[in-house]
Structure formats: C-alpha cells, structure tokens
Enzyme design. Structure first.
Site, PDB file in Angstrom:
ATOM      1  N   HIS A 109       6.048  -2.077  13.357  1.00  0.00           N
ATOM      2  CA  HIS A 109       5.930  -2.220  11.903  1.00  0.00           C
ATOM      3  C   HIS A 109       5.670  -0.881  11.213  1.00  0.00           C
ATOM      4  CE1 HIS A 109       1.438  -2.577  12.618  1.00  0.00           C
ATOM      5  NE2 HIS A 109       1.435  -1.889  11.488  1.00  0.00           N
ATOM      6  N   ASP A 139       5.611  -5.882  18.753  1.00  0.00           N
ATOM      7  CA  ASP A 139       5.206  -4.898  17.741  1.00  0.00           C
ATOM      8  C   ASP A 139       5.052  -3.505  18.343  1.00  0.00           C
ATOM      9  OD1 ASP A 139       4.677  -3.961  15.238  1.00  0.00           O
ATOM     10  OD2 ASP A 139       2.576  -4.575  15.202  1.00  0.00           O
ATOM     11  N   SER A 217      -2.532   2.175  12.540  1.00  0.00           N
ATOM     12  CA  SER A 217      -1.554   1.403  13.315  1.00  0.00           C
ATOM     13  C   SER A 217      -0.736   2.322  14.221  1.00  0.00           C
ATOM     14  CB  SER A 217      -0.617   0.646  12.376  1.00  0.00           C
ATOM     15  OG  SER A 217      -1.293  -0.393  11.720  1.00  0.00           O
TER      16      SER A 217
END
Length: 372
Positions: A109, A139, A217
């Site tokens: 993402h 992911d 992230s």
C-alpha cells in the site's frame, strides 16, 4: 527623676533603636545579590554511564538504521495548459534493505497507485527504484536500486513463530516524513488478523504498542537482538494517528513471500481446478464450506470426480460438492480456500474432505498450476 533626665534617657533609647535598624539594613543590603553584568552558563552536572538497557537500545539503532530506507512515491500528472507530463510526490513510507543486490522490502500500500519511487538511504543519498514484484494479498512489495555493494547493509532476519507477548519490540521508520525515527515498546499480542488491500485476511499478525504512525508503513519491527520480526503495516486508531495499537506482518510470512517476488514478480498460488462460489453469495444460503460452482475440464479436480453446481430442466440450481476441509484445515468459504493453499506448490498432493448429498468423503488430488 527630673524632666531633663527623662528626656535624656528617651533620646539615648531612640538613638540605640535607630542604630540597630541601620545595622540590620546594612546587613540586608550586603546579603542581596547584585545582578552580574557578565552572566555565565550554569555549571554542568556530568552524566553517569548509560544504563545497560539504554546502551543496548543505542547499539540496536546504530546497527540497524543503515538498513532502513525512506521511500518517496511519485505520480505522473499532465499540465492542463502545456500538456507536459511531470512527476510529483504522491506519498512517503518506509522500507528496509533485503540483500546485497539492492532489493528493498516495503508494504504494497506504500507504492500502490504510484508511477515511480525514490529511495533515500541513511546517508541521505537518493536512488531511483524499479518495481520487482507485489503481493497485495500479503501487503508486501519489493523494489530494487542499483547501488554499490559497499553502501548496502541488509537487515538481519529473525523468526516470528517463537515470539512471546511482553518481549521488547523496536520500530524504525519515517513517521510523517521524519526519517530515522526509533520507537520502543513490547509485543502486546500475537495471532491477530487484519485485512489486506486485496480483501484477503493476513493471519498471525503481530500487535505492538511501539508507536507506529503514518509513514512507518513498510519499516522493520525488531527484537532486542537487532533481528527483523515483522514489517509495520497498519495501526488501529479512530483518529488516524498512533493510539497504542500497531500491527506488523510476521517475518515468517515475509521470508517466503519476498523470494517469490524476487524470482517471479508475484506469488503463484496453485489451483484446485475449480471455481468457488463467492463468499458473499454463500451468506445467502445455509451452507458452511466452499461451494464448488464449476469444475474446470481436464483439471485435477475433474480427474478425481469433483462436481460443481447443476441446473435442472426447471431452471433450479442444485449443489454439487462442498469443500469442508483441506489438509484438516476447516473451510468455511472461498477465502479459507485461498488461505489453505498458501505456501503450497503445483503438483503437491493434498487431501480434501467434501460434502455432497448429506455424505462426506475424502479426496486425494494434486494441485494444478495457477489459473491464467
């Protein structure tokens, strides 16, 4: 005593009182600090040695931060007036160096929807990155930069199947674009489940209270031995900022996904040779299991006699086989089938338990290559 004697005594008393007041005033003036015309810095109190815990944390950051990178994603936009295209910043995230070949691991993402990415290393040099492979269902994504090997420091890899709730956890990343940030905490829970951007559950996720914010992230979650134990991927927060709960993809998952992405660019999940009725449809019928909608001709499922749904002459649908277990793993819907086939290879033998006409039977079959 005469009037003159009384007056003389009073005068002496008054004189002595004034003398006492004068002396007290002088003493007070002498004790009052006069502001210096040349102020000096305060004396510094020397710090003692760092505690053993502080020393270990400092060494961890110094050792691992060269392996952590800052990722800037770019999007191509066309100018309405000149019609020229240009790259503009789209977002930021974190990542880490996987190997000496310059492969960079991050979240899918982080790079989703971008046209290009730039990687900034710990020494503030910036490199253009190319996309190697993506696994939206996990992911995860792999980028690559062309960089001299003497500038590359791959991260140390640990394992996640032996983690314990309460052990120390350390996150390094770039929250809000602030590079090389260290936060500390503990592993606060194990075995969590979150949904990937591909709407497929990611299981055995690590929960931590080490502060994770937007921009973290794709960065590493480490144990106290400087080893990667997870990839920071999400937070649970009503406000969108850190609220005490962060999630990381376990390194055991990362360690089988990344080599697949480097070698093939994607995860090639084998097929049962059937089409499964979507989970949202199963919710409308009273069936628990993966309903086989159609068996692909000449597939392994076709050769072992699995049956799909049929329609009679009146147009009514009839259930065929319903998969209820794969290798003793309970199957409730089509998503469970995807999860049960993780890490398996085409040609591998598996045992299914299927339900049909109120009877259960076991079927042994080989997995087919991925459906095109």
């Amino acid at each position: 005593m005469s009037f003159y004697q009384s007056k003389s005594t009073y005068s002496v008393f008054l004189f002595l009182l004034l003398l006492v007041l004068f002396v007290v005033t002088i003493n007070q003036c002498e004790s009052t600090e006069v502001p210096s015309l040349n102020p000096q810095p305060r004396a510094v109190i020397e710090r003692g040695n760092f505690s053993s815990e502080e020393q270990a944390t400092i060494r961890l950051f110094q050792s691992t931060s060269p392996s952590v990178v800052f990722i800037t994603t770019l999007a191509v936009r066309r100018d309405w007036f000149s019609l020229n295209t240009q790259e503009i910043p789209k977002g930021t995230g974190s990542g880490f160096i996987w190997d000496k070949d310059g492969h960079i691991v991050t979240n899918f993402h982080v790079i989703q929807g971008s046209n290009a990415a730039k990687i900034t290393l710990y020494d503030h040099t910036t490199w253009d990155a190319t996309l190697v492979g993506v696994a939206p269902q996990e992911d995860l994504a792999v980028l690559k930069i062309k960089i001299p090997q003497n500038k590359v420091k791959p991260i140390s890899i640990g394992r996640s199947n032996d983690l314990q709730v309460g052990q120390k956890a350390f996150a390094i990343g770039n929250p809000f674009g602030l590079d090389q940030t260290l936060t500390t905490g503990v592993v606060s829970a194990l075995g969590r489940e979150i949904e990937s951007v591909a709407k497929v559950p990611i299981r055995n996720v690590i929960q931590t209270d080490a502060a994770i914010n937007p921009g973290n992230s794709g960065g590493p979650l480490l144990d106290s031995s400087n080893r990667l134990i997870g990839v920071n991927t999400a937070i649970y927060s009503p406000s969108g900022a850190y609220a005490g709960i962060g999630f990381a993809i376990p390194v055991d998952t990362v360690n089988w996904v990344v080599p697949e992405l480097i070698a093939k660019g994607k995860i090639e999940q084998p097929s049962l040779g059937v089409e499964i009725l979507p989970s949202r449809v199963i919710e409308n019928i009273d069936v628990e299991g993966a309903v086989i909608l159609r068996v692909i001709p000449n597939s392994s499922a076709d050769r072992v006699g699995l049956k799909g749904m049929t329609r009679d002459s009146f147009g009514r649908l009839h259930l065929g086989d319903v998969i209820v277990t794969i290798e003793n793993q309970i199957i409730r819907n089509s998503t469970d089938v995807i999860l049960a086939l993780k890490r398996r290879k085409p040609g591998e033998k598996i045992i299914l338990e299927v339900f049909h006409n109120n009877k259960k039977r076991q079927v042994e079959m080989k997995l087919d290559p991925p459906l095109s």
